[in-house]
Write a protein that holds these residues in place. Sequence first.
Motif, PDB file in Angstrom:
ATOM      1  N   LEU A  65       0.837  -1.151   0.023  1.00  0.00           N
ATOM      2  CA  LEU A  65       0.070  -0.096  -0.083  1.00  0.00           C
ATOM      3  C   LEU A  65       0.885   1.180  -0.008  1.00  0.00           C
ATOM      4  O   LEU A  65       0.436   2.203  -0.441  1.00  0.00           O
ATOM      5  N   GLN A  70       1.984   2.027  -3.416  1.00  0.00           N
ATOM      6  CA  GLN A  70       1.007   2.507  -4.458  1.00  0.00           C
ATOM      7  C   GLN A  70       1.427   3.817  -5.000  1.00  0.00           C
ATOM      8  O   GLN A  70       1.706   4.695  -4.412  1.00  0.00           O
ATOM      9  N   PHE A 101       1.197   7.877  -6.280  1.00  0.00           N
ATOM     10  CA  PHE A 101      -0.029   8.899  -6.153  1.00  0.00           C
ATOM     11  C   PHE A 101       0.450  10.015  -6.906  1.00  0.00           C
ATOM     12  O   PHE A 101      -0.258  11.114  -7.108  1.00  0.00           O
ATOM     13  N   GLY A 125      -2.715   5.341  -9.608  1.00  0.00           N
ATOM     14  CA  GLY A 125      -2.925   4.273  -9.004  1.00  0.00           C
ATOM     15  C   GLY A 125      -2.479   2.875  -8.905  1.00  0.00           C
ATOM     16  O   GLY A 125      -2.751   1.775  -8.508  1.00  0.00           O
ATOM     17  N   TRP A 161       1.239   0.390  -9.674  1.00  0.00           N
ATOM     18  CA  TRP A 161       2.517   0.200  -8.910  1.00  0.00           C
ATOM     19  C   TRP A 161       3.523   0.071  -9.927  1.00  0.00           C
ATOM     20  O   TRP A 161       3.527  -0.566 -10.918  1.00  0.00           O
ATOM     21  N   GLN A 190     -10.320   1.044  -0.890  1.00  0.00           N
ATOM     22  CA  GLN A 190     -10.222   2.223  -1.660  1.00  0.00           C
ATOM     23  C   GLN A 190      -8.909   2.181  -2.739  1.00  0.00           C
ATOM     24  O   GLN A 190      -8.915   2.718  -3.691  1.00  0.00           O
ATOM     25  N   SER A 191      -7.711   1.519  -1.934  1.00  0.00           N
ATOM     26  CA  SER A 191      -6.514   1.525  -2.975  1.00  0.00           C
ATOM     27  C   SER A 191      -6.744   0.540  -3.910  1.00  0.00           C
ATOM     28  O   SER A 191      -6.359   0.423  -5.202  1.00  0.00           O
ATOM     29  N   TRP A 192      -7.509  -0.499  -3.604  1.00  0.00           N
ATOM     30  CA  TRP A 192      -8.019  -1.626  -4.498  1.00  0.00           C
ATOM     31  C   TRP A 192      -8.773  -1.178  -5.707  1.00  0.00           C
ATOM     32  O   TRP A 192      -8.540  -1.339  -6.925  1.00  0.00           O
ATOM     33  N   ARG A 251      -8.942   1.989  -6.608  1.00  0.00           N
ATOM     34  CA  ARG A 251      -8.019   2.951  -7.540  1.00  0.00           C
ATOM     35  C   ARG A 251      -7.039   2.305  -8.410  1.00  0.00           C
ATOM     36  O   ARG A 251      -6.828   2.683  -9.712  1.00  0.00           O
TER      37      ARG A 251
END
Length: 622
Positions: free
Chosen positions: A333, A336, A338, A352, A354, A388-390, A392
């Motif tokens: 996380l 990730q 930004f 979003g 990697w 939320q990360s997933w 995005r």
Amino acid sequence: MKKKIENTIHKLVSDLQDKQNAEGSWSFCFENSVMTDAYMIILLRSLDMHDEELVGRLVNRLWKLQTREGTWKLFEDEKEGNLSSTIEAYFALLYSGTVKDDDKRLEKTKHFIEKKGGLNDAHSITKFMLAINGQYDWKHLLPIPIEFLMIPKQFPLNFWDLSSYARAHLAPLLLLKDQQFSIKMNGIPQIKHLSRRSHEVNYSDRELKLFSKINEGLQSLINIPSHLHQQGRQFAQQYMLQRIEPDGTYLSYFSTTFYMIYALLALGYKKGDPIIIKAVQGLKKMACETEKGIHLQNSPSTVWDTALISHAIQEAGVNAGDHSIEKAVEYLLKKQHFRYGDWAMESGIKPGGWGFSESNTIHPDVDDSTAALRAITYSAAESPLIRQSWDRGIEWVIGMQNRDGGWPAFEKNKTKPLLTSFPMDGAEAAAIDPSTPDLTGRALEFLGSRAGLNKDHPQVKRGVQWLKLMQKDDGSWYGRWGVCYIYGTWAAITGMKATGVPSSDKHIQRAKAWLERIQHKDGGWGESCYSDQEKKYVPLPFSTPSQTAWALESLICIEDKPTPAIDLGIMALLDLINGTSDDPSKTYPTGVGLPGHFYIHYHSYRWIWPLITLSRYKEKYG
């Protein structure tokens, strides 16, 4: 066999959990041949940086990798040796100052280089390094003026049409060519005599067409004031500086950083400039230990390894609430992205994704992103924040689909065919970033198995249609980032199956027949890096753990019950996993960076892919 499978799964999981770092990541070596080690010696010497311990250790590794014929190879079954690798190692050994020109160990090396055509027949990347060190004439390289960088984006052919990887290398190389830059100092080995005396550069019709298009673009700039040349130089400089990562490297690659350092020297930067010092420190942090000694990675694979390993051990039954998974997810996380990077120009989506390396903050890619998303899926189901990360991440991956329905590596729609004629070796693979069967299959596998999208979803449907069009006549698919047809076929089959394409589909049946046809007598699978150069399947004389696992996982997802090919393959895989560490199958490169020039032995692969495949077998067949 059931007990042996269970014990092996347990051992692989336990081994991997023991190797996890305190912060939750896994760092395995991303090992290529000798290029980065040789270039590090050359860089330290040409910058007058006296790190004798590192130079000595790199020299030791080069000697250990030399063949009896006095050459260096890219892969085990490469006949005789590789000309570019041999030139790089030879030049670096002499540059190190620890080896004399008349060293007996280099007699055969010189003979091999001359026999194979000398410096003229080396790879472009090698020639650029030699030109920087005064051993090759710049006039034979890169016949593109630096003003090319200033052609506007709306013109049919411009700098931004190239892949991000090509742009990252081209910016420093155009600067170096423009300045005809070469290091002036004592101690540079003189190997110019290994060139052929007369050297004519003949361009193909396609290359001439490319030059003509570039000239059209340049003609459109004629009315702009004469300082266009200076603007091109400033643009190249800014392009590099704006893409320096927090660790000081340029886009987290050794090769781009190496050329950036010399480009900065060409612009008048001093050897002790803080930007150059920090870049070298960043490169030194890319060192890892191998059985043959210290090695400089081109791009450490920590994010990739962590994503794949945490996914693999969850597939093997480790719960998302387990401490090892929680730590891995926490690490992923944090990695990730930004920040907006070049990818955003074409896609219009929010960050979003990697990247591959932990220092990478602006250069994400589709394969790492789906790998990280797989790894955090179960955790996302339990935690709104992770969810939320997933979300995005999924939005980013879907937003990266190319117009043709497939997925690229780094950027959308960088597919202009004329650019494959760019006057650099490897341009057909590196100058553009087209959809590939391996990346498309992997993206579909994630969207089908983890995001719940099936073959009727519009974007998934286009992906499946594109994959079917890309199947070869023999039933295989070409994989761009792995070796090669086994890799591409595995990605395509598992991707289509995950989205609901039935096993009875004719494309899947043809692929299954091909995989069974190329199975070795020992039950395993093994494919040579030569496949990648000849663009057809070339078998290895031995099986490898990762290729055997890929072929088996493909067959397991097609078949409702074990077949003789699957059972024989599982026994071969168990033997490969438990074999001795000096077995060549354990170190054979099964990753590809640049076809014909850069192959990768991922040290993590002998755990990851066998673990996933054995877990699939156990889960499906009990």
